[in-house]
Scaffold this motif. Sequence first.
Motif, short mmCIF file in Angstrom:
data_model
loop_
_atom_site.label_atom_id
_atom_site.label_comp_id
_atom_site.label_asym_id
_atom_site.label_seq_id
_atom_site.Cartn_x
_atom_site.Cartn_y
_atom_site.Cartn_z
N HIS A 78 0.84 -1.17 0.00
CA HIS A 78 0.00 0.00 0.00
C HIS A 78 0.89 1.24 0.00
CE1 HIS A 78 -3.86 -2.03 0.70
NE2 HIS A 78 -3.10 -2.95 1.25
N PHE A 79 0.95 1.90 -1.15
CA PHE A 79 1.73 3.13 -1.27
C PHE A 79 0.85 4.33 -0.98
CE2 PHE A 79 3.87 0.04 -3.97
CZ PHE A 79 5.15 0.12 -3.47
N GLU A 80 1.48 5.42 -0.58
CA GLU A 80 0.74 6.65 -0.25
C GLU A 80 -0.34 6.37 0.78
OE1 GLU A 80 -0.42 8.96 -3.71
OE2 GLU A 80 1.18 8.01 -4.86
N THR A 81 0.05 5.65 1.83
CA THR A 81 -0.90 5.21 2.85
C THR A 81 -0.39 5.56 4.24
OG1 THR A 81 -1.57 3.36 1.46
CG2 THR A 81 -2.10 3.18 3.78
N THR A 82 -1.28 6.03 5.08
CA THR A 82 -0.95 6.25 6.48
C THR A 82 -1.88 5.41 7.34
OG1 THR A 82 -2.44 8.16 6.62
CG2 THR A 82 -0.13 8.61 6.14
N VAL A 83 -1.34 4.90 8.45
CA VAL A 83 -2.13 4.10 9.40
C VAL A 83 -2.64 5.04 10.47
CG1 VAL A 83 -2.07 2.23 11.08
CG2 VAL A 83 -0.75 2.04 8.95
N GLU A 84 -3.95 5.04 10.66
CA GLU A 84 -4.59 5.89 11.67
C GLU A 84 -4.80 5.14 12.98
OE1 GLU A 84 -5.11 9.16 11.23
OE2 GLU A 84 -4.22 8.93 9.24
N ASP A 85 -5.09 3.82 12.90
CA ASP A 85 -5.39 3.05 14.09
C ASP A 85 -5.23 1.56 13.80
OD1 ASP A 85 -6.15 2.57 16.71
OD2 ASP A 85 -8.30 2.80 16.33
N ALA A 86 -4.91 0.80 14.82
CA ALA A 86 -4.88 -0.66 14.75
C ALA A 86 -5.93 -1.16 15.74
CB ALA A 86 -3.50 -1.18 15.13
N TYR A 87 -6.65 -2.21 15.36
CA TYR A 87 -7.70 -2.69 16.25
C TYR A 87 -7.75 -4.21 16.30
CZ TYR A 87 -10.33 -3.27 11.91
OH TYR A 87 -10.73 -3.64 10.66
N GLY A 88 -8.41 -4.71 17.35
CA GLY A 88 -8.59 -6.13 17.61
C GLY A 88 -8.73 -6.33 19.10
N ASP A 89 -9.24 -7.46 19.50
CA ASP A 89 -9.40 -7.72 20.93
C ASP A 89 -8.06 -8.12 21.54
OD1 ASP A 89 -12.16 -7.15 20.85
OD2 ASP A 89 -12.59 -9.18 20.16
N ASN A 90 -7.74 -9.40 21.52
CA ASN A 90 -6.44 -9.86 22.02
C ASN A 90 -5.41 -10.04 20.92
OD1 ASN A 90 -7.27 -10.00 24.74
ND2 ASN A 90 -8.27 -11.96 24.36
N VAL A 91 -5.87 -10.00 19.68
CA VAL A 91 -4.98 -10.12 18.53
C VAL A 91 -5.34 -9.04 17.51
CG1 VAL A 91 -4.58 -12.61 18.80
CG2 VAL A 91 -6.45 -11.81 17.36
N LEU A 92 -4.39 -8.70 16.69
CA LEU A 92 -4.63 -7.69 15.66
C LEU A 92 -5.62 -8.22 14.64
CD1 LEU A 92 -3.78 -4.93 14.45
CD2 LEU A 92 -1.98 -6.17 13.23
N LYS A 93 -6.64 -7.44 14.35
CA LYS A 93 -7.67 -7.82 13.37
C LYS A 93 -7.64 -6.94 12.12
CE LYS A 93 -10.08 -10.75 16.03
NZ LYS A 93 -10.76 -11.96 15.79
N GLY A 94 -7.21 -5.68 12.28
CA GLY A 94 -7.22 -4.79 11.14
C GLY A 94 -6.63 -3.43 11.44
N LEU A 95 -6.56 -2.64 10.38
CA LEU A 95 -6.04 -1.28 10.46
C LEU A 95 -7.03 -0.31 9.85
CD1 LEU A 95 -2.44 -2.00 9.13
CD2 LEU A 95 -3.12 -1.79 11.53
N LYS A 96 -7.13 0.86 10.44
CA LYS A 96 -7.85 1.96 9.82
C LYS A 96 -6.78 2.81 9.13
CE LYS A 96 -11.76 2.00 12.93
NZ LYS A 96 -12.67 1.39 12.01
N ILE A 97 -6.90 2.93 7.81
CA ILE A 97 -5.87 3.59 7.02
C ILE A 97 -6.46 4.72 6.17
CG2 ILE A 97 -4.46 1.49 6.90
CD1 ILE A 97 -5.44 1.14 3.99
N HIS A 98 -5.58 5.57 5.69
CA HIS A 98 -5.90 6.56 4.66
C HIS A 98 -4.99 6.23 3.49
CE1 HIS A 98 -8.03 9.00 7.64
NE2 HIS A 98 -8.66 9.48 6.59
N GLU A 99 -5.58 5.82 2.39
CA GLU A 99 -4.83 5.46 1.19
C GLU A 99 -5.18 6.44 0.09
OE1 GLU A 99 -3.57 1.45 -1.14
OE2 GLU A 99 -5.62 1.55 -0.38
N LYS A 100 -4.19 7.22 -0.32
CA LYS A 100 -4.39 8.25 -1.35
C LYS A 100 -5.55 9.17 -0.97
CE LYS A 100 -2.40 5.29 -4.84
NZ LYS A 100 -2.57 4.52 -6.04
N GLY A 101 -5.63 9.52 0.33
CA GLY A 101 -6.64 10.45 0.80
C GLY A 101 -7.98 9.85 1.16
#
Length: 79
Positions: A1-24
Amino acid sequence: HFETTVEDAYGDNVLKGLKIHEKGEAKDLPVAGLFYGIGHKPNSSLFSKWVETDDQGYVVVKHGASTNVEGVFSAGDLH
């Protein structure tokens, strides 16, 4: 994922996903793991006399891992 920033990581006890901004655009990206690199500095000075590097010191590659020197390839954090 180019031109991407990570805003948040989420999951209970394990990582489930990321909230990202990709190309705005805000997106939700399901993931099972994450490798986060900060402040990379390629250790390419040993080879820079022979192998082409960019202005940040990364080895310039073409066609996957080929360098400007025939038979010399770059891998990992060098490119």
